[in-house]
Design an enzyme around this catalytic site. Structure first.
Site, PDB file in Angstrom:
ATOM      1  N   ILE A   1      -1.546   4.323  -8.475  1.00 55.91           N
ATOM      2  CA  ILE A   1      -0.360   3.795  -9.151  1.00 55.91           C
ATOM      3  C   ILE A   1       0.637   3.350  -8.090  1.00 55.91           C
ATOM      4  O   ILE A   1       0.682   3.903  -6.990  1.00 55.91           O
ATOM      5  CB  ILE A   1       0.260   4.865 -10.088  1.00 55.91           C
TER       6      ILE A   1
ATOM      7  N   ASP B   1       2.060  12.384   2.873  1.00 54.60           N
ATOM      8  CA  ASP B   1       2.392  11.034   3.315  1.00 54.60           C
ATOM      9  C   ASP B   1       1.180  10.465   4.048  1.00 54.60           C
ATOM     10  O   ASP B   1       0.246  11.197   4.396  1.00 54.60           O
ATOM     11  CB  ASP B   1       3.617  11.090   4.226  1.00 54.60           C
TER      12      ASP B   1
ATOM     13  N   THR C   1      -0.204  -4.813   7.079  1.00 52.27           N
ATOM     14  CA  THR C   1      -0.071  -6.268   7.150  1.00 52.27           C
ATOM     15  C   THR C   1       1.387  -6.697   7.101  1.00 52.27           C
ATOM     16  O   THR C   1       2.225  -6.056   6.462  1.00 52.27           O
ATOM     17  CB  THR C   1      -0.833  -6.937   5.998  1.00 52.27           C
TER      18      THR C   1
END
Length: 1374
Positions: free
Chosen positions: A1004, A555, A871
């Protein structure tokens, strides 16, 4: 099978749970497995496709992958062939279990504290189950049968059981009666005793939990007036109070048992009644009527009303009736349920709280509750309550689950709706986790099968030899008349004699070794003093897998990064601003030099060089400009659009409690910018705002009308507030992909064509020329006062002074530099207007239309993401009263709906979250953890492929990958995007190029992955490509997609070991799917750390966990298994050679009692000590030269070639031992004692000494006092055993004349001792020769570095380069 899917999904409920014979198992029904989420009051099943899926705010998907499809599957107990039979005859008839039908209307519970009998469960017609919890697996009646079944399902144990039984049959065994069964029982007793102790400990802890105390209002206990109402105080004191204190002393550490309630049972028995009442009654009327009774948790029932006080645990799932917190809110900590440390708000329905504020009110209240059936969903709750002819919805914010702890709230009342094993925490308990087997076990099983076949062939061969020997010798020997054995008896005798070629102690000794490895894993180098977190091991069976990892799936947030969010940049109306913090300032408050270098940006966005201090100064000097109004709206959105609440600390400072560190960073940024949140309730938010005048503050209160909460499906949240001037405003924040399409911009203009972009660019350039002329006129006056001594100018700031951007191409940049040079040469006096740069940038931004602002904001978002920042985009919309009222009716209907509530709420939000105005964008920094790039660099050098699976956007993920060195400067980065072109063609071309490029990285996103998986051909090519590339970055990935990637890699590369590492609940699926799961004890909670096999505090500790401890543990385990097979082959091959001299009758060369303790006393330490303490290389070498990790990846410690070599060596060595023993002692005439025991004991002694010296001295690389002491202890123990045998044996006739043989016969024979010493010397010389020749002829990388690290200079460099953050020295060091 159902159970395998269940474990893979992390549900934690297995079929074995249904087979328990305890009191609760009869009531734990099929709903616990099917997780009936039927919405109360509705006849249709909520598990249908229309039912809302489980979502957790902040996650990309459900923390349980494939949850909906899983719950829709029919119930299965065991495999298909025997499921019906097992269900009918065993589960239903033998265990007396019945499937409980689902209740269409949920649970109907009436609030009635005067009730004297327990409620009836409509599903069973019996009382609801009690509040007992049980984590122990066995009862006193089921422990032994189930343990015996479990132990003998292991093939090796079952094999030895059969051999042991055959050995007990008189006349079949030639090696003694108990040589197999006694060691087997010893080892099994050890395993069973350990399991029994662990389960008994769980039982004791369960008993402590079940006997905690709670306060109940009347209920079924109203006829009892005392404080202890279930039993008398005398019974309690007599029955368990004495044991209670001992339990607390032994098991009651803070880590194992939560603190008991304020009033213990001992105090209740001795305290006067008045004292008890004063402690527990928060309201005056309560102390008068003493309505509360104190009972144990186990006696709580559904429908009981309980009182919870601050810092107490919730004993069962409850619906909140009243809380005395601010605005009726109760704050709870749910870390035990979901691992989150942030406090959560819970509140009762308003109309219900009004009539449940005191004990008297509760006695008079009559409310009817309809709640959902028990299920494991922690993030949704459905129900309603009818009170005073008004029906109110019950949602997640109205309930508190067992395991939660009340915080910052003095007192609360609640009614129990779920008890015991039907509570959420128990249904989510991972009570039957998936057992992970080490990869080396596959090779071990192959060897065991091979040895089984060898024993059978050997028995057949020896039986054939006996049949040949019979006519040649037996029939001619008169003294053997009638002694012929049947063919089957002699075959069984040989099978018994040679059964220990398969090591009896292999598995049990391995458990001891792994327990010792578990202790040695507590490495101080992997301890994090900042968080006070050591390495934690939850699985002791797969230590060797740590040394064989080929793929790491990581992660990003909280794993590679710190998950400590810092607000860095923001964009408002097309302008970008840098938020200054302490780290960007020097001690004197100035911007450091490295931050002042020119920043020329060659794209269409303005250079990011303005600070938020400049923004605040502009807003104070220009309070009435349109830009200031937009900035104020944006800052208001920062301060209002969240779920944080302020908390005043002891020192008077304000801290914020939030559900995620992102929200905390945003609210703290608003505070820095003058919009401080000082108070928040469910209806109002109060801000302290700094207006344009300095040193003056204004307190403004904003009414919160509605909150549309964040979900992983919506990826945004909205709040509707009423401003102090009466205006209604919708504030929305979320991912750019969700907010930007909802802005009030024409759809055709959202994605302008190439021609439109060029035209807009031309217009922009004309505007730049116009502003440049305006600048030149102003410069005649204002720029003449520039300071001469300002040093080298900041060209990025200069671009704003000049009124145009340095990002329109290299030619324009060159022109800019020339203009700047002339500008600074001609003008040398400082400007009288310090805000000139800011004013001109803002004036340029104000001249842009909405489309230009949107385009600039898009570019700013991309720039932020390319810097690795997270963001968010903010939008707003003012609503008129009529518009809001019409929408509110729809939203109110959605929130009170009894079916598909979540979908209706999302649909209502979709209606109002349209035509938004752009407020701005934010960029939050989540820094890489310390040592992450160096760790990844070393792991990649160790030939480990590291993939990053994250939910962040693509640009952020790519930038973090470059910073973390997952992507190299020379990497070929291939982006797979379903919107960019033909995926099939791109996959095909990448498949070809990946084999030739040095480093290929695939990028991806989740949507593209979904598209690929829907196409069989694309999926095949994609998963064929993945093993060929060096890294994969999967962005916008859901938890189920992360797990799917891990699963498919395991399927494509079955020989590769995968490791998944993460810190959040959305990482649990992939952690459980991988061979090895590692959790980070991070900011997102402890969910991943709890379910993982290992947990560490920082990602950098992974290099030591794998490269050092992983390598050591693989070498240790492989060496233990290999040496165990070798010493058994050596020992019993001597026995095999002797068969020729006894006519293949199966007579044993060794005495039976010595055979019985062979593995336990004389050869256990020689194989266990290397398995525990061996270190083939130092930690410094392994860290400095990561390439050495390939030794485990390639399974070079224990493969078929190495096994074959050691078996050949065992065969040759056994030949030497036998022939030297036979030639030098067995047939020479000078020996006084040539009995079978004398020659057998000689061979036995040589084997004991040779095995101990070879394994603990010659082959042991990490020589300390431990192996030397082990060898001395075992060898001396062998001679002590001989003395013991000589003393205890009787002088009876038999093949072994043990009586006084060692002390008075061959033990005093110098020839026996001379032959013993000579054979040992020959064996040692041969071993040294083979070792020297092997190192000279077949030297591998490990052997090379074993020699190199003996040099002091090399060791010094290894210590320097092998430390944390070192790059290593590489294999080329000479």
């Amino acid at each position: 099978m159902w159970i395998s899917n269940n474990r893979r999904d992390g549900i934690g409920v297995g079929e074995e749970e249904l087979q328990e014979l305890g009191e609760n198992s009869a009531r734990i029904n099929i709903e616990k497995m099917g997780h009936n989420r039927k919405v109360v009051g509705v006849k249709t099943d909520a598990l249908s496709s229309e039912a809302p899926s489980t979502q957790h705010p902040g996650d990309d998907d459900s923390s349980v992958p494939n949850h909906v499809s899983w719950t829709q599957r029919p119930f299965k107990l065991v495999g298909n062939p025997t499921r019906s039979w097992y269900k009918k005859y065993v589960y239903q008839m033998l265990f007396r279990q019945r499937e409980i039908q689902r209740s269409n209307d949920g649970r109907l519970i009436e609030l009635d504290v005067s009730r004297t009998t327990p409620l009836i469960d409509e599903r069973t017609g019996k009382h609801y189950i009690n509040n007992t919890i049980r984590s122990s697996r066995y009862t006193i009646w089921t422990f032994l049968p189930l343990q015996l079944w479990f132990q003998f399902t292991k093939i090796a144990n079952f094999y030895f059981l059969i051999m042991g039984i055959l050995q007990l049959i008189p006349g079949l065994s030639t090696t003694g009666t108990y040589t197999t069964i006694l060691p087997l029982l010893f080892f099994l007793s050890f395993s069973i005793a350990r399991e029994g102790y662990d389960d008994f400990r769980r039982y004791r802890l369960d008993r402590v939990e079940n006997r905690r105390l709670a306060r109940v209002l009347h209920g079924a206990r109203s006829h009892v007036t005392g404080r202890i109402t279930i039993r008398s105080a005398g019974n309690i004191a007599r029955k368990y109070l004495g044991n209670f204190e001992r339990i607390i002393q032994r098991y009651g550490s803070r880590k194992d048992i939560e603190a008991l309630p304020v009033t213990s049972e001992t105090e209740l028995c001795s305290r006067p009644k008045e004292s008890s009442t004063s402690v527990f009654s928060p309201n005056p009327d309560d102390s008068v009527n003493d309505s509360w009774a104190t009972v144990k948790w186990v006696d709580l029932k559904v429908g009981d009303v309980i009182e919870i006080q601050r810092d107490e645990q919730i004993p069962a799932d409850i619906v909140l009736l009243y809380a005395d917190g601010r605005d009726g809110i109760a704050y709870i900590e749910t870390m035990a349920l979901d691992g989150e440390t942030n406090l959560k708000c819970r509140r009762p329905p308003d109309d219900l709280a009004k009539v449940c504020g005191t004990a008297t009110d509760l006695e008079n209240c009559r409310a009817h509750f309809a709640v959902e059936n028990p299920n494991l969903d922690l993030y949704e709750f459905h129900g309603n309550v009818s009170v005073n002819k008004v029906t109110l919805p019950l949602t997640l914010e109205n309930v508190i689950f067992r395991g939660s702890i009340m915080r910052n709230t003095k007192t609360a009342f609640g009614m129990i709706v779920n008890t015991g094993e039907e509570c959420k925490i128990r249904m989510n308990a991972n009570k039957k986790p998936q057992t992970k087997a080490p990869a080396i076990q596959y090779m071990t099983n192959r060897v065991v099968i091979l040895l089984t076949a060898f024993v059978i062939l050997l028995s057949i061969g020896c039986t054939a030899g006996y049949e040949i020997w019979t006519p040649v010798f037996e029939e001619r020997a008169w003294y053997l008349a009638g002694a012929h054995l049947p063919l089957d008896d002699i075959f069984i005798a040989f099978a018994i004699e040679f059964n220990n070629l398969i090591p009896l102690a292999l598995y049990v000794s391995l458990e001891i070794i792994k327990f010792a490895q578990f202790i040695l894993l507590q490495d101080i180098e992997m301890y994090d003093p900042v968080s006070d977190t050591p390495v934690v091991c939850n699985t002791q069976t797969i230590f060797e897998n740590l040394g064989q990892v080929s793929y790491i799936f990581s992660d990003k947030t909280g794993t590679l990064t710190e998950n400590v969010m810092r607000f860095r940049k923001m964009g408002i109306a097309g302008t970008a601003w840098r938020h200054k913090d302490d780290e960007t300032l020097t001690s004197d408050g100035n911007v450091p030099v490295e931050n002042s270098l020119p920043a020329i940006q060659l794209n269409d966005s303005p250079v990011l060089d303005l600070s938020t201090d400049d923004l605040l100064q502009y807003m104070q000097l220009n309070p009435s400009t349109p830009f200031t109004a937009k900035a104020q709206i944006f800052l208001l959105a920062l301060a209002l659009c969240h779920t944080c609440f302020p908390e005043i600390q002891a020192n008077g400072d304000i801290a914020f409690q939030a559900t995620s560190p992102d929200e905390t960073a945003l609210v703290e940024a608003a505070q820095d910018l003058g919009f401080l949140l000082v108070d928040r309730s469910t209806r109002f938010s109060t801000l302290l705002i700094h207006p344009s005048e300095k040193d003056q503050e204004v307190r403004e209160q904003y009414e919160i009308l509605d909150v549309i909460e964040f979900s992983s499906k919506r990826k945004r949240m909205s709040i509707i507030v009423r401003f102090p001037d009466g205006r209604i405003c919708l504030l929305c924040k979320g991912a750019d992909s969700m907010v930007l399409p909802r802005l009030k911009v024409d759809e055709k203009k959202k994605e302008p064509s190439v021609a439109e972009r060029r035209k807009r660019k031309s217009i922009d350039e004309m505007r730049v020329v116009k502003m440049r002329r305006s600048m030149q006129e102003d410069s005649m006056n204002s720029l003449e006062r520039l300071s001469i001594g300002m040093g080298r100018p900041d060209l990025s700031r200069l671009s704003s002074d000049l009124g145009f951007r340095l990002s329109v191409g290299f030619e324009r940049a060159h022109e800019t530099l020339q203009t700047a040079t002339k500008y600074w040469r001609d003008k040398s006096e400082p400007s009288s207007d310090p805000n000139l740069n800011v004013r001109r940038v803002i004036e340029e931004a104000q001249s842009l239309d909405n489309i230009d602002v949107l385009e600039r904001t898009r570019q700013q978002i991309d720039d932020f993401a390319c810097e690795g920042l997270r963001t968010l985009v903010y939008g707003y919309r003012f609503l008129n009263e009529a518009e809001y009222d019409s929408w509110y009716d729809i939203y109110q209907e959605a929130t009170t709906s009894l079916t598909n509530r979540q979908e209706m709420i999302e649909a209502a939000g979709e209606l109002i979250e349209q035509n938004l105005e752009l407020a701005g964008a934010t960029a939050i920094e989540d820094k890489l953890q310390k040592g992450v790039p160096e760790t990844i660099d070393k792991l990649q050098r160790a030939n480990i492929k590291i993939w990053m699976l994250t939910g962040d956007k693509r640009e952020t993920a790519i930038n973090i990958a470059h910073s973390a060195r997952i992507c190299k400067p020379y990497s070929q980065v291939v982006v797979l995007d379903q919107t960019s072109g033909d995926l099939e063609q791109k996959l095909a071309s990448t498949l070809i190029s990946a084999s030739t490029n040095d480093h290929t990285v695939i990028v991806i996103d989740g949507q593209t992955l979904v598209s690929i998986e829907k196409n069989v051909l694309l999926a095949k090519r994609f998963y064929e490509l993945l093993p060929l590339v060096d890294a994969v970055i999967c962005c916008r990935a859901s938890p189920s997609q992360k797990a799917s990637i891990v699963k498919n890699i395991r399927r494509q590369l079955p020989k590769s070991i995968t490791l998944a590492i993460g810190d959040g609940g959305n990482d649990i699926a992939m952690i459980q799917e991988a061979h090895v799961g590692v959790g980070i004890s991070g900011k997102e909670g402890l969910q991943a750390a709890r379910v993982a096999d290992y947990s560490i505090a920082q990602f950098r500790f992974l290099q030591r966990l794998l490269l050092v401890h992983g390598h050591w543990n693989y070498v240790r385990t492989a060496k233990y298994i290999l040496l165990t097979f070798w010493k058994e082959m050596l020992f019993y091959s001597v026995q095999i050679m002797y068969q020729r001299w006894n006519g293949y009758t199966g007579t044993s060369l060794y005495e039976s009692d010595s055979l019985t303790v062979w593995n336990t006393l004389f050869t256990s330490l020689p194989v266990m000590l290397p398995g525990i303490f061996e270190q083939d290389l130092s930690a410094e070498t392994l860290l400095a030269v990561p390439e050495l990790y390939g030794y485990g990846q390639q399974s070079r410690g224990f493969d078929m070639w190495k096994y074959t070599w050691w078996m050949v060596m065992a065969g040759v060595e056994s030949q030497l031992i036998w022939w030297l023993t036979y030639s030098l002692f067995g047939i020479v005439p000078i020996t006084d004692d040539q009995s079978l025991f004398a020659i057998g004991d000689l061979a036995f002694s040589v084997c004991v000494v040779f095995i101990n010296v070879k394994l603990l001295i010659l082959q042991f690389h990490h020589k300390t006092w431990i192996p030397l002491f082990g060898a001395a202890l075992t060898i001396s123990g062998w001679w002590a055993w001989n003395l013991f045998l000589s003393a205890i044996y009787y002088n009876n006739p038999g093949p072994y004349t043990v009586y006084h043989a060692f002390t008075h016969e061959f033990g005093r024979n110098p020839t026996w001792w001379a032959v013993f010493v000579l054979i040992c010397l020959v064996m040692f010389m041969c071993e040294v020769f083979v070792e020297v020749f092997g190192r000279w002829w077949g030297k591998d990388l490990v052997a090379v570095w074993q020699e190199l690290e003996q040099d002091e200079g090399v060791r010094r460099r290894l210590r320097e380069e092998g430390g944390e953050g070192g790059y290593g020295v590489g294999v080329e060091l000479s």
